[in-house]
Design a protein around this motif. Structure first.
Motif, PDB file in Angstrom:
ATOM      1  N   VAL A  95       0.831  -1.204   0.000  1.00  0.00           N
ATOM      2  CA  VAL A  95       0.000   0.000   0.000  1.00  0.00           C
ATOM      3  C   VAL A  95       0.869   1.259   0.000  1.00  0.00           C
ATOM      4  CG1 VAL A  95      -1.649   1.361   1.362  1.00  0.00           C
ATOM      5  CG2 VAL A  95      -2.001  -1.097   1.063  1.00  0.00           C
ATOM      6  N   ILE A  96       1.941   1.232   0.756  1.00  0.00           N
ATOM      7  CA  ILE A  96       2.811   2.401   0.843  1.00  0.00           C
ATOM      8  C   ILE A  96       3.635   2.603  -0.433  1.00  0.00           C
ATOM      9  CG2 ILE A  96       4.865   3.339   1.982  1.00  0.00           C
ATOM     10  CD1 ILE A  96       3.816   2.129   4.600  1.00  0.00           C
ATOM     11  N   LEU A  97       4.268   1.549  -0.897  1.00  0.00           N
ATOM     12  CA  LEU A  97       5.277   1.710  -1.946  1.00  0.00           C
ATOM     13  C   LEU A  97       4.728   1.734  -3.367  1.00  0.00           C
ATOM     14  CD1 LEU A  97       8.060  -0.580  -0.431  1.00  0.00           C
ATOM     15  CD2 LEU A  97       7.833   1.904  -0.249  1.00  0.00           C
ATOM     16  N   LYS A  98       3.477   1.324  -3.540  1.00  0.00           N
ATOM     17  CA  LYS A  98       2.900   1.345  -4.884  1.00  0.00           C
ATOM     18  C   LYS A  98       2.227   2.676  -5.211  1.00  0.00           C
ATOM     19  CE  LYS A  98       2.256  -3.576  -5.787  1.00  0.00           C
ATOM     20  NZ  LYS A  98       1.280  -4.671  -6.041  1.00  0.00           N
ATOM     21  N   GLN A  99       2.122   3.556  -4.244  1.00  0.00           N
ATOM     22  CA  GLN A  99       1.511   4.866  -4.460  1.00  0.00           C
ATOM     23  C   GLN A  99       2.580   5.929  -4.213  1.00  0.00           C
ATOM     24  OE1 GLN A  99       0.410   7.871  -3.425  1.00  0.00           O
ATOM     25  NE2 GLN A  99      -0.942   8.040  -5.207  1.00  0.00           N
ATOM     26  N   LYS A 100       2.845   6.775  -5.209  1.00  0.00           N
ATOM     27  CA  LYS A 100       4.008   7.662  -5.146  1.00  0.00           C
ATOM     28  C   LYS A 100       3.963   8.646  -3.985  1.00  0.00           C
ATOM     29  CE  LYS A 100       2.259  11.103  -8.446  1.00  0.00           C
ATOM     30  NZ  LYS A 100       2.522  11.811  -9.725  1.00  0.00           N
ATOM     31  N   ASN A 101       2.773   9.155  -3.628  1.00  0.00           N
ATOM     32  CA  ASN A 101       2.694  10.116  -2.514  1.00  0.00           C
ATOM     33  C   ASN A 101       2.913   9.432  -1.173  1.00  0.00           C
ATOM     34  OD1 ASN A 101       1.638  11.378  -4.842  1.00  0.00           O
ATOM     35  ND2 ASN A 101       0.466  12.809  -3.605  1.00  0.00           N
ATOM     36  N   ASN A 102       2.338   8.243  -1.025  1.00  0.00           N
ATOM     37  CA  ASN A 102       2.591   7.456   0.190  1.00  0.00           C
ATOM     38  C   ASN A 102       4.077   7.141   0.309  1.00  0.00           C
ATOM     39  OD1 ASN A 102      -0.126   7.335   0.876  1.00  0.00           O
ATOM     40  ND2 ASN A 102      -0.457   5.341  -0.082  1.00  0.00           N
ATOM     41  N   LYS A 103       4.659   6.756  -0.815  1.00  0.00           N
ATOM     42  CA  LYS A 103       6.078   6.379  -0.834  1.00  0.00           C
ATOM     43  C   LYS A 103       6.956   7.559  -0.444  1.00  0.00           C
ATOM     44  CE  LYS A 103       9.535   4.307  -3.922  1.00  0.00           C
ATOM     45  NZ  LYS A 103       9.765   3.757  -5.278  1.00  0.00           N
ATOM     46  N   ARG A 104       6.633   8.761  -0.967  1.00  0.00           N
ATOM     47  CA  ARG A 104       7.411   9.954  -0.617  1.00  0.00           C
ATOM     48  C   ARG A 104       7.316  10.235   0.878  1.00  0.00           C
ATOM     49  NH1 ARG A 104       5.386  15.557  -3.023  1.00  0.00           N
ATOM     50  NH2 ARG A 104       3.562  14.881  -1.831  1.00  0.00           N
ATOM     51  N   PHE A 105       6.120  10.183   1.433  1.00  0.00           N
ATOM     52  CA  PHE A 105       5.923  10.412   2.865  1.00  0.00           C
ATOM     53  C   PHE A 105       6.766   9.432   3.679  1.00  0.00           C
ATOM     54  CE2 PHE A 105       3.542   8.890   6.625  1.00  0.00           C
ATOM     55  CZ  PHE A 105       3.564  10.042   7.405  1.00  0.00           C
ATOM     56  N   TYR A 106       6.703   8.170   3.320  1.00  0.00           N
ATOM     57  CA  TYR A 106       7.414   7.133   4.078  1.00  0.00           C
ATOM     58  C   TYR A 106       8.925   7.294   3.928  1.00  0.00           C
ATOM     59  CZ  TYR A 106       7.461   2.576   6.409  1.00  0.00           C
ATOM     60  OH  TYR A 106       7.613   1.553   7.309  1.00  0.00           O
ATOM     61  N   MET A 107       9.389   7.630   2.725  1.00  0.00           N
ATOM     62  CA  MET A 107      10.810   7.838   2.499  1.00  0.00           C
ATOM     63  C   MET A 107      11.325   8.986   3.359  1.00  0.00           C
ATOM     64  SD  MET A 107      12.801   8.782  -1.055  1.00  0.00           S
ATOM     65  CE  MET A 107      11.975  10.382  -1.170  1.00  0.00           C
ATOM     66  N   GLU A 108      10.550  10.057   3.431  1.00  0.00           N
ATOM     67  CA  GLU A 108      10.986  11.211   4.222  1.00  0.00           C
ATOM     68  C   GLU A 108      10.998  10.890   5.715  1.00  0.00           C
ATOM     69  OE1 GLU A 108       9.600  14.645   1.014  1.00  0.00           O
ATOM     70  OE2 GLU A 108       8.438  14.366   2.855  1.00  0.00           O
ATOM     71  N   LEU A 109      10.147   9.979   6.155  1.00  0.00           N
ATOM     72  CA  LEU A 109      10.223   9.527   7.539  1.00  0.00           C
ATOM     73  C   LEU A 109      11.532   8.796   7.793  1.00  0.00           C
ATOM     74  CD1 LEU A 109       6.700   8.086   8.494  1.00  0.00           C
ATOM     75  CD2 LEU A 109       7.701  10.283   9.133  1.00  0.00           C
ATOM     76  N   PHE A 110      11.926   7.964   6.847  1.00  0.00           N
ATOM     77  CA  PHE A 110      13.158   7.191   7.016  1.00  0.00           C
ATOM     78  C   PHE A 110      14.401   8.057   6.919  1.00  0.00           C
ATOM     79  CE2 PHE A 110      10.636   3.409   6.813  1.00  0.00           C
ATOM     80  CZ  PHE A 110      11.399   2.476   7.516  1.00  0.00           C
ATOM     81  N   GLU A 111      14.301   9.175   6.256  1.00  0.00           N
ATOM     82  CA  GLU A 111      15.438  10.082   6.166  1.00  0.00           C
ATOM     83  C   GLU A 111      15.604  10.919   7.424  1.00  0.00           C
ATOM     84  OE1 GLU A 111      15.427  10.894   1.339  1.00  0.00           O
ATOM     85  OE2 GLU A 111      14.364  12.255   2.693  1.00  0.00           O
ATOM     86  N   LYS A 112      14.571  10.960   8.245  1.00  0.00           N
ATOM     87  CA  LYS A 112      14.541  11.850   9.403  1.00  0.00           C
ATOM     88  C   LYS A 112      15.203  11.211  10.620  1.00  0.00           C
ATOM     89  CE  LYS A 112      11.413  15.050  11.711  1.00  0.00           C
ATOM     90  NZ  LYS A 112      11.990  14.866  13.041  1.00  0.00           N
ATOM     91  N   GLU A 113      15.889  12.005  11.410  1.00  0.00           N
ATOM     92  CA  GLU A 113      16.584  11.505  12.600  1.00  0.00           C
ATOM     93  C   GLU A 113      15.613  11.009  13.664  1.00  0.00           C
ATOM     94  OE1 GLU A 113      19.851  11.025  13.073  1.00  0.00           O
ATOM     95  OE2 GLU A 113      20.097  11.588  10.982  1.00  0.00           O
ATOM     96  N   ALA A 114      14.420  11.583  13.702  1.00  0.00           N
ATOM     97  CA  ALA A 114      13.452  11.209  14.742  1.00  0.00           C
ATOM     98  C   ALA A 114      12.617   9.995  14.332  1.00  0.00           C
ATOM     99  CB  ALA A 114      12.535  12.385  15.051  1.00  0.00           C
ATOM    100  N   LEU A 115      13.103   9.234  13.370  1.00  0.00           N
ATOM    101  CA  LEU A 115      12.358   8.083  12.869  1.00  0.00           C
ATOM    102  C   LEU A 115      11.989   7.107  13.975  1.00  0.00           C
ATOM    103  CD1 LEU A 115      11.425   6.335  10.390  1.00  0.00           C
ATOM    104  CD2 LEU A 115      13.660   5.257  10.528  1.00  0.00           C
ATOM    105  N   TYR A 116      12.894   6.900  14.926  1.00  0.00           N
ATOM    106  CA  TYR A 116      12.654   5.913  15.982  1.00  0.00           C
ATOM    107  C   TYR A 116      11.338   6.186  16.704  1.00  0.00           C
ATOM    108  CZ  TYR A 116      13.459   2.872  19.972  1.00  0.00           C
ATOM    109  OH  TYR A 116      13.322   1.900  20.928  1.00  0.00           O
ATOM    110  N   LYS A 117      11.081   7.465  17.001  1.00  0.00           N
ATOM    111  CA  LYS A 117       9.847   7.806  17.716  1.00  0.00           C
ATOM    112  C   LYS A 117       8.623   7.515  16.867  1.00  0.00           C
ATOM    113  CE  LYS A 117      11.064  12.047  18.545  1.00  0.00           C
ATOM    114  NZ  LYS A 117      11.001  13.466  18.973  1.00  0.00           N
ATOM    115  N   VAL A 118       8.726   7.809  15.569  1.00  0.00           N
ATOM    116  CA  VAL A 118       7.578   7.637  14.682  1.00  0.00           C
ATOM    117  C   VAL A 118       7.287   6.165  14.433  1.00  0.00           C
ATOM    118  CG1 VAL A 118       6.674   8.117  12.384  1.00  0.00           C
ATOM    119  CG2 VAL A 118       7.964   9.876  13.604  1.00  0.00           C
TER     120      VAL A 118
END
Length: 222
Positions: A95-118
């Motif tokens: 669901v996340i990776l097959k939709q480009k907007n979902n994928k962008r949101f998720y990618m930006e979460l993984f790029e963020k230092e506060a990912l652990y909390k999220v």
């Protein structure tokens, strides 16, 4: 029960933030921007959500809840957790990776230092089931280290996937992530491969097109 004024305000903020995450991305969504767009005072926004990380965490929690509710009656609750988690993960990542907007949101979460909390809710959801099914004994500190190790390796794998360092189908990505988690938890390798195969077959038979990450699928068109 009729929702309170506070509940209505909180939900209005939350729904707008999800749409902003979807259309503008995680990076470009700000608490100040939400405040200005909704004409709600910044203090009122932070009363309900201190940071956008808090909103993102709620997004992940709600998303997991939708997947788990969908699987009720479709996956035998007596199956081992690794099997149930594998089926859920196939839905989660597709669901996340097959939709480009979902994928962008998720990618930006993984790029963020506060990912652990999220991402903590997703990680905490995983290990109790593994520990129970396979009688894994861990101290509190070992458990904490295990979760950190999983998140760290998951982050590196996902960032590699987003950068196209690892080019693979989504199904292979899920298998890689789940086998890594299973190894960290101490699940026997033969058991993991046998369960993973059965879970993969089950997941391919499910129609989960109505499940969404940020906004309902009727709006999730490319």
């Amino acid at each position: 029960m009729k929702p309170s004024k506070g509940d209505i305000t909180r939900n209005r903020i939350y729904e707008y933030a999800k749409e902003s995450f979807f259309y503008h991305g995680y990076k470009n969504t700000t608490i100040t921007g939400i405040s200005n767009s909704l004409d709600i005072g910044l203090g009122n926004i932070t009363y309900y959500f201190k940071t956008k990380d808090v909103i993102a965490t709620q997004v992940i929690v709600d998303y997991l809840d939708r997947i788990n509710e969908f699987l009720v009656g479709k996956v035998d609750p007596n199956e081992k957790f690794f099997y149930r988690h594998f089926v859920a993960s196939m839905i989660y990542y597709n669901v996340i990776l097959k939709q480009k907007n979902n994928k962008r949101f998720y990618m930006e979460l993984f790029e963020k230092e506060a990912l652990y909390k999220v991402m903590r809710p997703a990680i905490e959801y995983t290990y109790p089931g593994y520990i129970s099914d396979y009688n894994i004994r861990l101290t509190k500190m070992q458990y904490k280290v295990l979760m950190a190790a999983d998140l760290g390796s998951r982050r590196e794998i996902m960032l590699g996937y987003f950068r196209k360092d690892f080019v693979m189908p989504i199904e292979d990505l899920v298998i890689t992530l789940l086998l890594n988690t299973g190894k960290l938890a101490g699940i026997p390798e033969i058991e993991m491969f046998n369960v993973a195969h059965r879970a993969y077959v089950t997941s391919m038979k499910l129609d989960y097109s109505e499940i969404y990450l940020l906004i309902p699928n009727m709006k999730d068109k490319e």
